[in-house]
Scaffold this motif. Structure first.
Motif, mmCIF file in Angstrom:
data_model
loop_
_atom_site.group_PDB
_atom_site.id
_atom_site.type_symbol
_atom_site.label_atom_id
_atom_site.label_comp_id
_atom_site.label_asym_id
_atom_site.label_seq_id
_atom_site.Cartn_x
_atom_site.Cartn_y
_atom_site.Cartn_z
ATOM 1 N N GLU A 136 0.844 -1.204 0.000
ATOM 2 C CA GLU A 136 0.000 0.000 0.000
ATOM 3 C C GLU A 136 0.871 1.243 0.000
ATOM 4 O OE1 GLU A 136 -3.002 -0.097 3.237
ATOM 5 O OE2 GLU A 136 -2.170 -2.080 3.675
ATOM 6 N N TYR A 137 0.306 2.338 -0.555
ATOM 7 C CA TYR A 137 0.968 3.639 -0.506
ATOM 8 C C TYR A 137 -0.085 4.717 -0.302
ATOM 9 C CZ TYR A 137 4.019 7.566 -1.599
ATOM 10 O OH TYR A 137 4.745 8.730 -1.524
ATOM 11 N N HIS A 138 0.108 5.562 0.730
ATOM 12 C CA HIS A 138 -0.870 6.580 1.105
ATOM 13 C C HIS A 138 -0.189 7.916 1.386
ATOM 14 C CE1 HIS A 138 -3.956 3.415 1.735
ATOM 15 N NE2 HIS A 138 -2.973 2.717 2.288
ATOM 16 N N ALA A 139 0.778 8.294 0.595
ATOM 17 C CA ALA A 139 1.567 9.471 0.931
ATOM 18 C C ALA A 139 1.700 10.406 -0.258
ATOM 19 C CB ALA A 139 2.933 9.052 1.479
ATOM 20 N N GLN A 140 2.607 11.384 -0.122
ATOM 21 C CA GLN A 140 2.752 12.438 -1.114
ATOM 22 C C GLN A 140 3.071 11.853 -2.488
ATOM 23 O OE1 GLN A 140 4.728 11.749 1.468
ATOM 24 N NE2 GLN A 140 6.810 12.590 1.239
ATOM 25 N N GLY A 141 2.598 12.582 -3.509
ATOM 26 C CA GLY A 141 2.817 12.141 -4.879
ATOM 27 C C GLY A 141 1.649 11.370 -5.449
ATOM 28 N N MET A 142 0.793 10.789 -4.580
ATOM 29 C CA MET A 142 -0.434 10.113 -5.028
ATOM 30 C C MET A 142 -1.619 10.767 -4.339
ATOM 31 S SD MET A 142 0.094 6.013 -5.422
ATOM 32 C CE MET A 142 1.484 5.296 -6.310
ATOM 33 N N LEU A 143 -2.582 11.227 -5.129
ATOM 34 C CA LEU A 143 -3.757 11.886 -4.564
ATOM 35 C C LEU A 143 -4.686 10.889 -3.889
ATOM 36 C CD1 LEU A 143 -4.589 14.433 -7.406
ATOM 37 C CD2 LEU A 143 -3.027 14.666 -5.452
ATOM 38 N N ASP A 144 -4.791 9.704 -4.446
ATOM 39 C CA ASP A 144 -5.596 8.629 -3.872
ATOM 40 C C ASP A 144 -4.674 7.487 -3.479
ATOM 41 O OD1 ASP A 144 -8.161 9.903 -4.396
ATOM 42 O OD2 ASP A 144 -7.771 9.466 -6.505
ATOM 43 N N GLY A 145 -5.165 6.638 -2.580
ATOM 44 C CA GLY A 145 -4.352 5.524 -2.126
ATOM 45 C C GLY A 145 -3.994 4.586 -3.268
ATOM 46 N N GLY A 146 -2.803 4.008 -3.181
ATOM 47 C CA GLY A 146 -2.363 3.013 -4.145
ATOM 48 C C GLY A 146 -2.274 1.655 -3.476
ATOM 49 N N PHE A 147 -2.690 0.614 -4.188
ATOM 50 C CA PHE A 147 -2.708 -0.745 -3.647
ATOM 51 C C PHE A 147 -2.162 -1.704 -4.689
ATOM 52 C CE2 PHE A 147 -6.061 1.780 -1.857
ATOM 53 C CZ PHE A 147 -5.995 1.522 -0.487
ATOM 54 N N LEU A 182 -1.539 -5.799 -5.570
ATOM 55 C CA LEU A 182 -1.688 -7.228 -5.310
ATOM 56 C C LEU A 182 -0.717 -7.961 -6.217
ATOM 57 C CD1 LEU A 182 -3.539 -9.510 -3.931
ATOM 58 C CD2 LEU A 182 -4.557 -9.667 -6.223
ATOM 59 N N GLN A 183 0.167 -8.758 -5.626
ATOM 60 C CA GLN A 183 1.071 -9.607 -6.392
ATOM 61 C C GLN A 183 0.617 -11.041 -6.181
ATOM 62 O OE1 GLN A 183 3.863 -8.637 -8.355
ATOM 63 N NE2 GLN A 183 3.703 -10.769 -8.990
ATOM 64 N N SER A 184 0.132 -11.674 -7.230
ATOM 65 C CA SER A 184 -0.456 -13.002 -7.112
ATOM 66 C C SER A 184 -0.028 -13.849 -8.297
ATOM 67 C CB SER A 184 -1.989 -12.886 -7.070
ATOM 68 O OG SER A 184 -2.597 -14.153 -6.978
ATOM 69 N N GLY A 185 0.755 -14.879 -8.044
ATOM 70 C CA GLY A 185 1.284 -15.677 -9.140
ATOM 71 C C GLY A 185 2.110 -14.779 -10.052
ATOM 72 N N PRO A 186 1.925 -14.874 -11.369
ATOM 73 C CA PRO A 186 2.682 -13.999 -12.263
ATOM 74 C C PRO A 186 2.109 -12.592 -12.357
ATOM 75 C CG PRO A 186 1.235 -15.381 -13.550
ATOM 76 C CD PRO A 186 1.088 -15.840 -12.110
ATOM 77 N N TRP A 187 0.945 -12.362 -11.723
ATOM 78 C CA TRP A 187 0.199 -11.128 -11.962
ATOM 79 C C TRP A 187 0.498 -10.065 -10.915
ATOM 80 C CZ3 TRP A 187 -1.511 -11.393 -16.628
ATOM 81 C CH2 TRP A 187 -1.948 -12.613 -17.146
ATOM 82 N N LYS A 188 0.688 -8.860 -11.386
ATOM 83 C CA LYS A 188 0.740 -7.690 -10.510
ATOM 84 C C LYS A 188 -0.419 -6.776 -10.898
ATOM 85 C CE LYS A 188 4.544 -5.676 -9.255
ATOM 86 N NZ LYS A 188 5.811 -4.907 -9.274
ATOM 87 N N TYR A 189 -1.257 -6.481 -9.907
ATOM 88 C CA TYR A 189 -2.421 -5.618 -10.104
ATOM 89 C C TYR A 189 -2.258 -4.387 -9.226
ATOM 90 C CZ TYR A 189 -7.316 -4.029 -9.741
ATOM 91 O OH TYR A 189 -8.466 -3.289 -9.751
ATOM 92 N N CYS A 190 -2.295 -3.204 -9.830
ATOM 93 C CA CYS A 190 -2.157 -1.947 -9.107
ATOM 94 C C CYS A 190 -3.460 -1.168 -9.222
ATOM 95 C CB CYS A 190 -1.002 -1.115 -9.656
ATOM 96 S SG CYS A 190 0.582 -1.974 -9.665
ATOM 97 N N TYR A 191 -4.075 -0.881 -8.067
ATOM 98 C CA TYR A 191 -5.345 -0.173 -8.016
ATOM 99 C C TYR A 191 -5.113 1.206 -7.416
ATOM 100 C CZ TYR A 191 -10.183 0.928 -6.717
ATOM 101 O OH TYR A 191 -11.406 1.538 -6.577
ATOM 102 N N TYR A 192 -5.579 2.250 -8.113
ATOM 103 C CA TYR A 192 -5.345 3.635 -7.692
ATOM 104 C C TYR A 192 -6.646 4.384 -7.434
ATOM 105 C CZ TYR A 192 -0.748 2.596 -9.737
ATOM 106 O OH TYR A 192 0.472 2.041 -10.053
ATOM 107 N N GLY A 193 -7.710 3.688 -7.095
ATOM 108 C CA GLY A 193 -8.996 4.324 -6.873
ATOM 109 C C GLY A 193 -9.852 4.293 -8.124
ATOM 110 N N ALA A 194 -11.165 4.445 -7.928
ATOM 111 C CA ALA A 194 -12.108 4.308 -9.041
ATOM 112 C C ALA A 194 -11.920 5.382 -10.105
ATOM 113 C CB ALA A 194 -13.536 4.354 -8.493
ATOM 114 N N ALA A 195 -11.317 6.514 -9.724
ATOM 115 C CA ALA A 195 -11.160 7.613 -10.681
ATOM 116 C C ALA A 195 -9.964 7.435 -11.601
ATOM 117 C CB ALA A 195 -11.037 8.936 -9.930
ATOM 118 N N ASN A 196 -9.142 6.439 -11.340
ATOM 119 C CA ASN A 196 -7.910 6.241 -12.110
ATOM 120 C C ASN A 196 -7.876 4.851 -12.720
ATOM 121 O OD1 ASN A 196 -6.509 8.782 -11.200
ATOM 122 N ND2 ASN A 196 -6.743 7.778 -9.215
#
Length: 437
Positions: A352-363, A365-379
Motif C-alpha cells: 500500500e501507498y498513502h503518501a505524497q505524490g499520489m492523490l488517492d491511495g495506491g494498492f 496485489l502480487q499473485s502468481g505472475p500477476w501484478k495488479y495496481c489499483y489507484y482508486g475508481a477515478a484512475n
C-alpha cells in the motif's frame, strides 16, 4: 525446553532485490551477503508491504498490514497499543536490542525492545505527527535524491559505521539470555554520496541506461512530477548516480560482513530491506510506486535447521514476525496475517501507498505472475504479467475479465476505497492538530 537460538536481524534502507551478487547482478559486489545467501535461504520473490520508509518499518515490526495499524505515511507516531518484535519475543525469554536506524517517530525510542545501543539520525525523526500534503501542486523542493552524488564523507556513512561498532560491542558480551539483535543501516539510501574506496570498485561505463516510456500512466506521471523525477538528467548524472548506489550497497555489505564474522554459525541471521530503489527505471528515482525495483526486496534467512535453498514463493515483510515467533518456539498468533518463513507458502502479497505524490491511495496485489495496481475508481489500474514482462512495460489492464478477477482477489484482503477514505480522514485530523500546535 531447549534454549532458543540467538537472532540477528539486519535491515538496510532502500536496497532493491536485483542489486546484489547472489541475485545475479553482473556488477554489484556483495561478497559477505553472497556468502550468507549460500549458507541460508534466499527468498527471491520477497516484497515490502509499503514502498515508503516509516509505513514499511512499522508494518514489519508489528507483523500487520499498513491499513491495520494506520501507518499511512512518514509522519505517523505509533500509539500505545502498537506491539513490536520486542513485545512478542519477551514471552520466550529474549532480550531484544536495537542498534541504529528504526525510523520510529515520537519520544518512545524502544517500542517494546529492552535496550537501544544507538539511535536514528535526529533529522530523520518526526515528533509532530504531521502528515504529508497530498495535493496536485505538491513538489519535492529539489531532485537532490539523484543529483547529490559522487564521493566523499557523509553522515549516513558515519551512522552506519557507528552502528556496526555498537552492535559488535554488544556481541562481545551479550549476556546470558537469548537475544534478538536488530541492526538498522542507512545505506544505500540517498543521497548518493559514496566512500571513495567503494566508489573506486565501479566503472560508470558499465551502467546500462534505463528506458523511460513516453506515454506513462497518469498516476505515475503525477508521482514523477511531485518528486521532480521529470527534470532532465544528463547521461553522466545517471551513470554516476547508479554506480554510487552500487558503491553504497558494497559499503553496506562490508558492515554486515563484520557482524557475520562476530556471530557463531548457530546464530539465526536475517537480512532484508524496508523497500527498494527505482534507480531511474520508468524515469523514477526513490520508490513510492509498485514497480518491482521499488517493492521487491532482498530477503535472506540463515537457520541451522534449514538447508540452503532458493525459494520462489511470494512472501513479504509481514512474514518476519511470525518467523521470529516460530524461531523462538512460540505458538502462531492468529492475529498476525503473515506466515512463518520456516515453512513458506506462496500467497498473494499486498502493498500500500498513502503518501505524497499520489492523490488517492495506491494498492498492489502480487499473485502468481500477476501484478495488479489499483489507484482508486477515478484512475485506471495497471496489470503486468511478470513472468512474460519482468520490466513491466506492457500494461494488460485492457483485459476487463483479468482486471475483475484480480480486483476481486485484492478485495479479499481489504476494501481499497474504504481504506483510502480512512487514511485521508486520519491524515486530515493529524494535519489539523499539527497546524493548531
Amino acid at each position: 525446553m531447549d534454549r532458543p537460538p540467538n537472532i540477528l536481524v539486519v535491515l538496510s534502507d532502500e536496497h532493491t532485490a536485483a542489486a546484489a551478487g547472489w541475485a545475479g547482478h553482473p556488477h554489484v559486489r556483495t561478497p559477505h551477503l553472497d556468502r550468507l545467501a549460500a549458507q541460508g535461504v534466499s527468498f527471491d520473490r520477497a516484497y515490502t508491504n509499503s514502498p515508503m520508509c516509516v509505513p514499511s518499518r512499522l508494518s514489519l515490526m508489528a507483523g500487520q498490514y499498513v491499513h491495520q495499524i494506520g501507518a499511512w505515511d512518514n509522519g505517523v507516531i505509533p500509539g500505545p497499543s502498537y506491539r513490536t518484535w520486542g513485545h512478542h519475543l519477551r514471552e520466550a525469554g529474549y532480550t531484544s536490542v536495537i542498534a541504529g536506524r528504526t525510523h520510529f517517530n515520537g519520544p518512545d525510542r524502544l517500542l517494546g525492545f529492552d535496550k537501544r545501543l544507538t539511535d536514528d539520525l535526529d533529522f530523520w525523526l518526526d515528533h509532530s505527527g504531521r502528515p504529508p500534503r497530498r495535493t496536485p501542486d505538491w513538489r519535492r523542493p529539489t531532485n537532490s535524491h539523484v543529483t547529490e552524488q559522487g564521493t566523499g564523507a557523509h553522515v549516513h556513512t558515519q551512522h552506519d559505521i557507528a552502528t556496526t561498532d555498537a552492535a559488535l560491542d554488544f556481541l562481545r558480551a551479550p549476556g546470558d539470555d537469548p537475544f534478538l539483535l536488530y541492526v538498522g543501516y542507512m545505506h544505500p539510501h540517498f543521497p548518493l554520496v559514496a566512500p571513495p574506496e567503494f566508489r573506486a570498485l565501479y566503472d560508470a561505463a558499465d551502467v546500462e541506461l534505463p528506458s523511460v516510456a513516453d506515454d506513462q500512466h497518469p498516476v505515475i506521471s503525477l508521482l514523477r512530477h511531485g518528486f521532480r523525477n521529470d527534470e532532465p538528467l544528463t547521461e553522466e548524472q545517471i551513470r554516476e548516480a547508479t554506480v554510487c548506489y552500487w558503491a553504497l550497497i558494497s559499503h553496506l555489505d562490508h558492515q554486515i560482513g563484520q557482524l557475520l564474522a562476530a556471530v557463531p554459525d548457530d546464530t539465526v541471521v536475517i537480512y532484508t530491506s524496508d523497500h527498494g530503489e527505482m534507480a531511474g527505471h520508468h524515469g523514477i528515482w526513490q520508490k513510492q510506486c509498485f514497480y518491482d525495483p521499488a517493492v521487491r526486496i532482498p530477503l535472506l534467512l540463515r537457520h541451522p535447521a534449514l538447508t540452503p535453498d532458493r525459494i520462489d514463493a511470494h512472501v513479504s515483510l509481514i512474514d518476519l514476525l511470525p518467523t521470529l515467533r516460530d524461531i523462538a518456539g512460540l505458538a502462531s498468533d492468529p492475529a498476525l496475517p503473515g506466515h512463518s518463513l520456516l515453512d513458506p507458502t506462496d500467497r498473494p502479497v499486498l502493498s500500500e501507498y498513502h503518501a505524497q505524490g499520489m492523490l488517492d491511495g495506491g494498492f498492489m496485489l502480487q499473485s502468481g505472475p500477476w501484478k495488479y495496481c489499483y489507484y482508486g475508481a477515478a484512475n485506471p489500474p495497471q496489470v503486468f504479467n511478470l513472468d512474460n514482462d519482468p520490466l513491466e512495460q506492457n500494461d494488460l489492464s485492457g483485459d476487463t475479465a483479468l482486471v475483475h478477477r484480480l480486483d476481486a482477489e485484492l478485495r479479499l484482503l481489504l476494501d481499497p476505497d474504504a481504506t483510502d477514505e480512512r487514511a485521508k480522514s486520519d491524515q486530515a485530523a493529524r494535519m489539523a492538530v499539527s497546524t493548531r500546535g
